[in-house]
Write an enzyme that holds these catalytic residues in place. Sequence first.
Site, PDB file in Angstrom:
ATOM      1  N   TYR A 169      41.516  57.207  45.782  1.00 16.31           N
ATOM      2  CA  TYR A 169      41.445  55.742  45.658  1.00 16.31           C
ATOM      3  C   TYR A 169      42.048  55.069  46.891  1.00 16.31           C
ATOM      4  O   TYR A 169      41.465  54.146  47.461  1.00 16.31           O
ATOM      5  CB  TYR A 169      42.182  55.313  44.384  1.00 16.31           C
ATOM      6  CG  TYR A 169      42.016  53.859  44.020  1.00 16.31           C
ATOM      7  CD1 TYR A 169      40.820  53.396  43.471  1.00 16.31           C
ATOM      8  CD2 TYR A 169      43.052  52.943  44.218  1.00 16.31           C
ATOM      9  CE1 TYR A 169      40.663  52.058  43.132  1.00 16.31           C
ATOM     10  CE2 TYR A 169      42.901  51.604  43.878  1.00 16.31           C
ATOM     11  CZ  TYR A 169      41.704  51.167  43.334  1.00 16.31           C
ATOM     12  OH  TYR A 169      41.546  49.842  43.003  1.00 16.31           O
ATOM     13  N   LYS A 173      39.904  52.840  49.523  1.00 16.66           N
ATOM     14  CA  LYS A 173      40.170  51.398  49.626  1.00 16.66           C
ATOM     15  C   LYS A 173      40.667  51.006  51.017  1.00 16.66           C
ATOM     16  O   LYS A 173      40.484  49.868  51.454  1.00 16.66           O
ATOM     17  CB  LYS A 173      41.167  50.966  48.550  1.00 16.66           C
ATOM     18  CG  LYS A 173      40.564  50.925  47.139  1.00 16.66           C
ATOM     19  CD  LYS A 173      39.363  49.985  47.052  1.00 16.66           C
ATOM     20  CE  LYS A 173      39.122  49.460  45.657  1.00 16.66           C
ATOM     21  NZ  LYS A 173      37.834  48.719  45.579  1.00 16.66           N
TER      22      LYS A 173
HETATM   23  P1  NAI Z   1      36.412  47.453  35.900  1.00 21.57           P
HETATM   24  O1  NAI Z   1      36.442  48.902  35.550  1.00 21.57           O
HETATM   25  O2  NAI Z   1      36.433  46.466  34.778  1.00 21.57           O
HETATM   26  O3  NAI Z   1      35.157  47.086  36.802  1.00 21.57           O
HETATM   27  C1  NAI Z   1      34.539  47.975  37.675  1.00 21.57           C
HETATM   28  C2  NAI Z   1      33.056  47.896  37.419  1.00 21.57           C
HETATM   29  O4  NAI Z   1      32.365  48.678  38.389  1.00 21.57           O
HETATM   30  C3  NAI Z   1      32.686  48.460  36.037  1.00 21.57           C
HETATM   31  O5  NAI Z   1      31.967  47.510  35.303  1.00 21.57           O
HETATM   32  C4  NAI Z   1      31.873  49.711  36.372  1.00 21.57           C
HETATM   33  O6  NAI Z   1      30.867  50.007  35.422  1.00 21.57           O
HETATM   34  C5  NAI Z   1      31.305  49.347  37.723  1.00 21.57           C
HETATM   35  N1  NAI Z   1      30.888  50.536  38.480  1.00 21.57           N
HETATM   36  C6  NAI Z   1      31.556  51.707  38.601  1.00 21.57           C
HETATM   37  N2  NAI Z   1      30.864  52.560  39.357  1.00 21.57           N
HETATM   38  C7  NAI Z   1      29.726  51.917  39.738  1.00 21.57           C
HETATM   39  C8  NAI Z   1      28.614  52.288  40.539  1.00 21.57           C
HETATM   40  N3  NAI Z   1      28.527  53.512  41.092  1.00 21.57           N
HETATM   41  N4  NAI Z   1      27.635  51.374  40.742  1.00 21.57           N
HETATM   42  C9  NAI Z   1      27.703  50.144  40.170  1.00 21.57           C
HETATM   43  N5  NAI Z   1      28.732  49.757  39.375  1.00 21.57           N
HETATM   44  C10 NAI Z   1      29.747  50.623  39.179  1.00 21.57           C
HETATM   45  O7  NAI Z   1      37.665  47.211  36.871  1.00 21.57           O
HETATM   46  P2  NAI Z   1      38.108  45.909  37.702  1.00 21.57           P
HETATM   47  O8  NAI Z   1      39.568  45.818  37.577  1.00 21.57           O
HETATM   48  O9  NAI Z   1      37.283  44.741  37.346  1.00 21.57           O
HETATM   49  O10 NAI Z   1      37.803  46.383  39.195  1.00 21.57           O
HETATM   50  C11 NAI Z   1      36.951  45.691  40.096  1.00 21.57           C
HETATM   51  C12 NAI Z   1      37.295  46.104  41.513  1.00 21.57           C
HETATM   52  O11 NAI Z   1      38.595  45.618  41.856  1.00 21.57           O
HETATM   53  C13 NAI Z   1      37.321  47.603  41.747  1.00 21.57           C
HETATM   54  O12 NAI Z   1      36.813  47.899  43.023  1.00 21.57           O
HETATM   55  C14 NAI Z   1      38.799  47.925  41.692  1.00 21.57           C
HETATM   56  O13 NAI Z   1      39.126  49.117  42.358  1.00 21.57           O
HETATM   57  C15 NAI Z   1      39.389  46.695  42.350  1.00 21.57           C
HETATM   58  N6  NAI Z   1      40.781  46.432  42.081  1.00 21.57           N
HETATM   59  C16 NAI Z   1      41.182  45.963  40.856  1.00 21.57           C
HETATM   60  C17 NAI Z   1      42.507  45.668  40.634  1.00 21.57           C
HETATM   61  C18 NAI Z   1      42.976  45.049  39.364  1.00 21.57           C
HETATM   62  O14 NAI Z   1      44.149  44.635  39.315  1.00 21.57           O
HETATM   63  N7  NAI Z   1      42.150  44.946  38.341  1.00 21.57           N
HETATM   64  C19 NAI Z   1      43.528  45.945  41.656  1.00 21.57           C
HETATM   65  C20 NAI Z   1      43.001  46.368  42.927  1.00 21.57           C
HETATM   66  C21 NAI Z   1      41.667  46.610  43.095  1.00 21.57           C
END
Ligand code: NAI
Length: 314
Positions: A169, A173
């Site tokens: 990760y 990132k």
């Molecule tokens: P989440 O798990 O709710 O959303 C991630 C989404 O990406 C999911 O809906 C998933 O189905 C989709 N996904 C996964 N693999 C995929 C693929 N190969 N193709 C298309 N869609 C795909 O998690 P969240 O928190 O909304 O994360 C969104 C972004 O923000 C991610 O990149 C995460 O790493 C980043 N992030 C989130 C943080 C937080 O505090 N929630 C902190 C730092 C980064």
Amino acid sequence: MSEPEGRISLEGRVAIVTGAGGGLGRSHALALARRGAAVVVNDIGGSVDGRNRSDAAERVAVEIRDAGGRAVSNTGSVASQADAQVITDTALEHFGRIDIAVSNAGIIRNGPYTAYTEADFRDILGVHLFGSFFVTQAAYRPMKEQGYGRVVFTTSGSALYGQPDSPGYCAAKMGVVGLMNSLAVEGRDHGVLANAIAPIAYTRMTAEAFGPAMEQRTRPELVSELVAYLASEQSTVTQRIIEVGAGTYARVFLGRAEGVSLDPATDIDAEKIGEHMNAILATSRFETPDDVMQMLAGVLDVPFEYGGAHLSDV
Ligand code: NAI
């Protein structure tokens, strides 16, 4: 679904948002649509580790359409270059153009450095790093041609500052920051601005770590309003990393410390470097070069330009 006068409008703009079936991506898609953008809602609808599939993308597209907005869903995986191309093609086919690309899709695979598997490392780089590249490359081509575009990448405080048990990760990132730097420098002559957000938000990814007390305080909508700003014509911001969450909005930057400059014509050994280590590491004075040429110009004290001087000329 358009906003009252005076507010930032994305009317007439077309956006793609990856990983928009839930969490931050859904919130970004809704925010962009509320301001008038037509949105391609991409998501494989997987579990938090990237396995399984569902119709999450279509549900969000329906939510947008029910509210009077314009949206279509796409269930391709960003980790596939062919699928990523289809996301942009979907925007062009359905809405005739593409102005905004929000690369947000992500998965989590945690494990200790000593035992982290090659499969997990490849999978996580596949989604976050390769996925961000495939999606933004496909989107950048028409953006460059039309001389306008807004790209928002998603990095993470885990990578920027460090976190145990997540080598994949953190590597992915940080790689995203590299993509953003590369695209921002290339895109600046073509009206294409690129930035990276480092979000802090209560989603299924963080629910356990944050606990329910954080749900309202770190709601994704607080992040998505920054995305809407960066995605707008009004924004001139480019090549920036912005940390965003719980009402805090702050630039994160790589600074080049003043350091020490020893005469390269003299013998410089490890002992001498060690003597200067405090000054080498001091951050009281620093600069933030806009690109590597500016850094080289500073270090070598010669003017550097793309296509101009080469290192070997100096
Ligand atoms: P989440 O798990 O709710 O959303 C991630 C989404 O990406 C999911 O809906 C998933 O189905 C989709 N996904 C996964 N693999 C995929 C693929 N190969 N193709 C298309 N869609 C795909 O998690 P969240 O928190 O909304 O994360 C969104 C972004 O923000 C991610 O990149 C995460 O790493 C980043 N992030 C989130 C943080 C937080 O505090 N929630 C902190 C730092 C980064």
